[in-house]
Scaffold this active site. Structure first.
Site, PDB file in Angstrom:
ATOM      1  N   SER A 138       0.811  -1.217   0.000  1.00 49.74           N
ATOM      2  CA  SER A 138       0.000   0.000   0.000  1.00 49.74           C
ATOM      3  C   SER A 138       0.845   1.268   0.000  1.00 49.74           C
ATOM      4  CB  SER A 138      -0.939   0.002   1.209  1.00 49.74           C
ATOM      5  OG  SER A 138      -0.202  -0.129   2.415  1.00 49.74           O
ATOM      6  N   GLY A 162      -2.031  -4.227   1.062  1.00 48.87           N
ATOM      7  CA  GLY A 162      -2.162  -5.429   1.865  1.00 48.87           C
ATOM      8  C   GLY A 162      -1.193  -6.534   1.511  1.00 48.87           C
ATOM      9  N   ASN A 201       3.753  -5.249   5.824  1.00 43.18           N
ATOM     10  CA  ASN A 201       2.631  -6.091   6.250  1.00 43.18           C
ATOM     11  C   ASN A 201       3.106  -7.379   6.916  1.00 43.18           C
ATOM     12  OD1 ASN A 201       0.376  -4.433   5.425  1.00 43.18           O
ATOM     13  ND2 ASN A 201       1.002  -4.874   3.324  1.00 43.18           N
ATOM     14  N   ASP A 223      -4.940   7.133   9.797  1.00 42.49           N
ATOM     15  CA  ASP A 223      -4.620   5.838  10.413  1.00 42.49           C
ATOM     16  C   ASP A 223      -3.236   5.817  11.047  1.00 42.49           C
ATOM     17  OD1 ASP A 223      -2.874   5.655   8.242  1.00 42.49           O
ATOM     18  OD2 ASP A 223      -4.019   4.101   7.210  1.00 42.49           O
ATOM     19  N   HIS A 242      -0.117   5.245   6.931  1.00 41.94           N
ATOM     20  CA  HIS A 242       0.104   5.488   5.502  1.00 41.94           C
ATOM     21  C   HIS A 242       0.394   6.968   5.258  1.00 41.94           C
ATOM     22  CE1 HIS A 242      -2.258   1.718   5.441  1.00 41.94           C
ATOM     23  NE2 HIS A 242      -1.485   1.433   4.399  1.00 41.94           N
TER      24      HIS A 242
END
Length: 227
Positions: free
Chosen positions: A48, A85, A113, A194, A197
């Site tokens: 991502s 992801g 991840n 969040d 990111h």
């Protein structure tokens, strides 16, 4: 009818030979010149952070990187092969179709991840190792961008995860960017809500910081072509 002396004939022969040699010499340099003129094709293989999660189409890392490189006079294309992801296993599974024929260089940005999910660092190491090995076997120049385990994963996990990227960069002799999110991670003003990111400003920071390494990547491609 005019006649040509033996001396004149000798000059004509020499001129002809020199002309033919010059022609072949010129032809022999054409492929190299054409290769050097062809834009360098770069693929950003990642998750991502590469894909541009939560950002507009023009704000993703590969788009902004391409613009920054072109602004500095580099003839390049930067393709976005980021999948939100994705883990290192996913990147390995899709490697062959994500990095097609004619690609000169790849920026490998994977592992975030893996760390967030607590995947065994030995698995991450094996996957990244295979990705770099396969790219090099295809004659593709590699820039490996590192990742750092979040502190909440614990010191034992971090001690096993964090050395993966520098170790593999040394082992394979590839260019290395120690931490993709350096200067951005933990800064609320450079991240989305969040906290994980980068926002558009954060991407700008990443691009400015990694730009010299990508210019080295381009130089390596040009050098290989010139050889």
């Amino acid at each position: 009818m005019a006649t040509v002396s033996a001396f004149g004939k000798g000059n004509l022969v020499r001129q002809f030979v020199i002309g033919v040699a010059a022609l072949f010499l010129g032809l022999s340099t054409l492929p190299s010149a054409a290769q050097q003129a062809r834009p360098v094709s770069i693929v950003a293989l990642g998750d991502s952070l590469t894909a541009g999660y939560g950002l507009g189409p023009a704000e993703a890392f590969p788009v902004k990187l391409q613009a920054a490189l072109r602004a500095k006079g580099h003839a390049v294309t930067v393709e976005n092969a980021g999948v939100s992801g994705d883990t290192s296993s996913g990147g390995l599974d899709r490697l062959d179709w994500a990095v097609g024929e004619g690609v000169d260089a790849v920026i490998v940005e994977l592992g975030a991840n893996d760390a967030l999910r607590g995947i065994d660092p030995a698995v991450t190491r094996r996957n990244i190792d295979q990705i770099v090995t396969r790219l090099k076997a295809r004659g593709i120049t590699v820039l490996l961008s590192g990742m750092v385990a979040p502190p909440n994963m614990g010191s034992t996990f971090g001690a096993a995860f964090n050395p993966i990227f520098p170790d593999l960069a040394v082992r394979h002799g590839v260019l290395f960017d120690p931490f993709f999110l350096d200067g951005v991670a933990g800064d609320a003003g450079l991240n989305l809500g969040d906290g994980m990111h980068p926002n558009a400003r954060g991407v700008d920071v990443i691009v400015r910081r990694i730009l010299p390494k990508v210019e080295e990547l381009i130089a390596q491609v040009r050098s290989r072509r010139g050889g």
